[in-house]
Design a protein around this motif. Structure first.
Motif, short mmCIF file in Angstrom:
data_model
loop_
_atom_site.label_atom_id
_atom_site.label_comp_id
_atom_site.label_asym_id
_atom_site.label_seq_id
_atom_site.Cartn_x
_atom_site.Cartn_y
_atom_site.Cartn_z
N ALA A 248 -10.29 68.01 -12.49
CA ALA A 248 -9.03 67.27 -12.58
C ALA A 248 -7.87 68.18 -13.00
CB ALA A 248 -9.17 66.11 -13.56
N GLN A 249 -8.18 69.18 -13.82
CA GLN A 249 -7.15 70.11 -14.29
C GLN A 249 -6.91 71.26 -13.32
OE1 GLN A 249 -8.90 71.24 -18.04
NE2 GLN A 249 -8.06 69.47 -19.15
N MET B 253 -13.55 67.06 -15.84
CA MET B 253 -12.24 67.35 -16.43
C MET B 253 -11.67 68.66 -15.88
SD MET B 253 -11.26 67.77 -20.47
CE MET B 253 -12.12 66.23 -20.85
N MET B 254 -12.52 69.68 -15.72
CA MET B 254 -12.05 70.96 -15.19
C MET B 254 -11.57 70.82 -13.75
SD MET B 254 -14.61 73.83 -16.88
CE MET B 254 -16.06 73.24 -15.99
N LYS C 130 -9.01 73.66 -12.55
CA LYS C 130 -9.66 74.91 -12.94
C LYS C 130 -10.79 75.28 -11.98
CE LYS C 130 -8.58 74.58 -17.88
NZ LYS C 130 -9.12 74.53 -19.26
N SER D 43 -13.78 76.74 -18.81
CA SER D 43 -12.91 75.88 -19.60
C SER D 43 -11.95 76.67 -20.48
CB SER D 43 -13.77 74.95 -20.47
OG SER D 43 -12.96 74.11 -21.27
#
Length: 330
Positions: free
Chosen positions: A79-80, A76-77, A82, A44
């Motif tokens: 979706a981003q 979230m990672m 990462k 993250s």
């Protein structure tokens, strides 16, 4: 049919085994979650995997990395961008395994309850102390039983790393180097220096069990969190006393190093808190030592400050019971 002493001993031994199993599963679950947490944090925040973690006392973890938030962070990672979908699924699988470990850990609580209900020290003392629940009590009894191994409470304190040692003097044998324990007055019997709490040092073996020291701090934290009558008052009074103490210029820096400067003459808040916490849990363990031995019909030696120094304001485990009964009536 009346239960025999032999049957009672078997139940106690089984109970200790179950309590030990709970602790084992808890250690596995915590270490697994911490590894996952560290991994999520590295990804993250873009920290290289081969970069060493900060020292424990310098490391700060944002609340967003607590257990309940990890799955959302993984999503979230992804979706981003990462991590890939495959990496996201694999991290989620690791998190699922850790949760299964928690389920197995929790399954021990029922059998542990059976164990403590058969123990007089639970019925007569521990069950009446806010902050000491079934799990903590099971581990107390599993680790220390009726304190048969400890003829004096000072031996129990030392096993838990709650004693004082000389900051400099050591005792050397053929295979180990150990610190010199302070005497009953808190001073080194060799050089006369004020004793300090034991800390790990390179090249020197501990003269206590590190796991029991951690356990003692867990007890202290639970008593403080619940504001347990008598014990919480002891903590607050001792913390205030420590904060009001004045030391000579440079003494704190010589004794403890960081974070003290030469100009500091008073304790830091965290240092005062730790000293007060240490005193409180020592008194709790003294009460456990006396109560468990008395209820088991074993001999009990009074505290040094009462028997030798003739102090009268000694708080007993029965005083704790009285304080909690008044609280229940109120």
């Amino acid at each position: 049919m009346k239960e025999s002493k032999k049957d009672s001993r078997v139940i106690s031994e089984i109970g200790r085994t179950i309590a030990g199993g709970y602790a084992d599963h808890q250690d596995v679950r915590k270490s697994t979650m911490n590894r996952i947490r560290s991994l999520v944090r590295h990804i993250s925040e873009g920290i290289p995997f081969d970069q060493p973690e900060e020292k424990k006392e310098e490391r700060t973890f944002d609340s967003k990395y607590r257990d309940g938030n990890l799955l959302k962070l993984i999503e979230m990672m992804f979706a981003q961008g990462k991590i890939t979908k495959e990496e996201s699924d694999y991290l989620s699988k690791a998190l699922e395994l850790a949760k299964k470990a928690l389920s197995l850990e929790q399954s021990h609580k029922g059998p542990m309850r059976i164990f403590i209900l058969a123990e007089p020290v639970w019925k007569e003392f521990l069950s009446h102390v806010p902050g000491i629940g079934g799990v903590l009590a099971s581990n107390l009894i599993a680790k220390f039983a009726n304190c048969e191994r400890y003829d004096r409470v000072s031996s129990l304190w030392r096993h838990c790393g709650l004693h004082l040692i000389c900051p400099e003097c050591v005792e050397e044998t053929e295979d180990k180097i150990l610190p010199v324990p302070a005497n009953v007055n808190g001073k080194c019997p060799k050089c006369g220096k004020q004793g300090v709490a034991p800390r790990r040092k390179k090249g020197r073996r501990n003269d206590y069990d590190g796991r029991l020291k951690t356990f003692a701090w867990n007890i202290a934290d639970c008593l403080i969190k619940k504001k347990s009558p008598v014990y919480y008052e002891i903590y607050l009074k001792e913390k205030e006393r420590q904060l009001n103490r004045r030391f000579s210029r440079g003494q704190l820096q010589r004794n403890y190093g960081k974070p003290y400067k030469k100009s500091d003459t008073t304790l830091k808040l965290l240092h005062a808190h730790n000293r007060a916490r240490r005193k409180m849990v020592k008194i709790f363990l003294q009460h456990y030592w006396v109560a468990s031995r008395e209820l088991a019909g074993l001999s009990v030696i009074g505290p040094y400050v009462k028997d030798k120094l003739e102090h009268e304001d000694i708080v007993t485990w029965r005083d704790v019971l009285k304080a909690n009964k008044k609280r229940q009536v109120a």
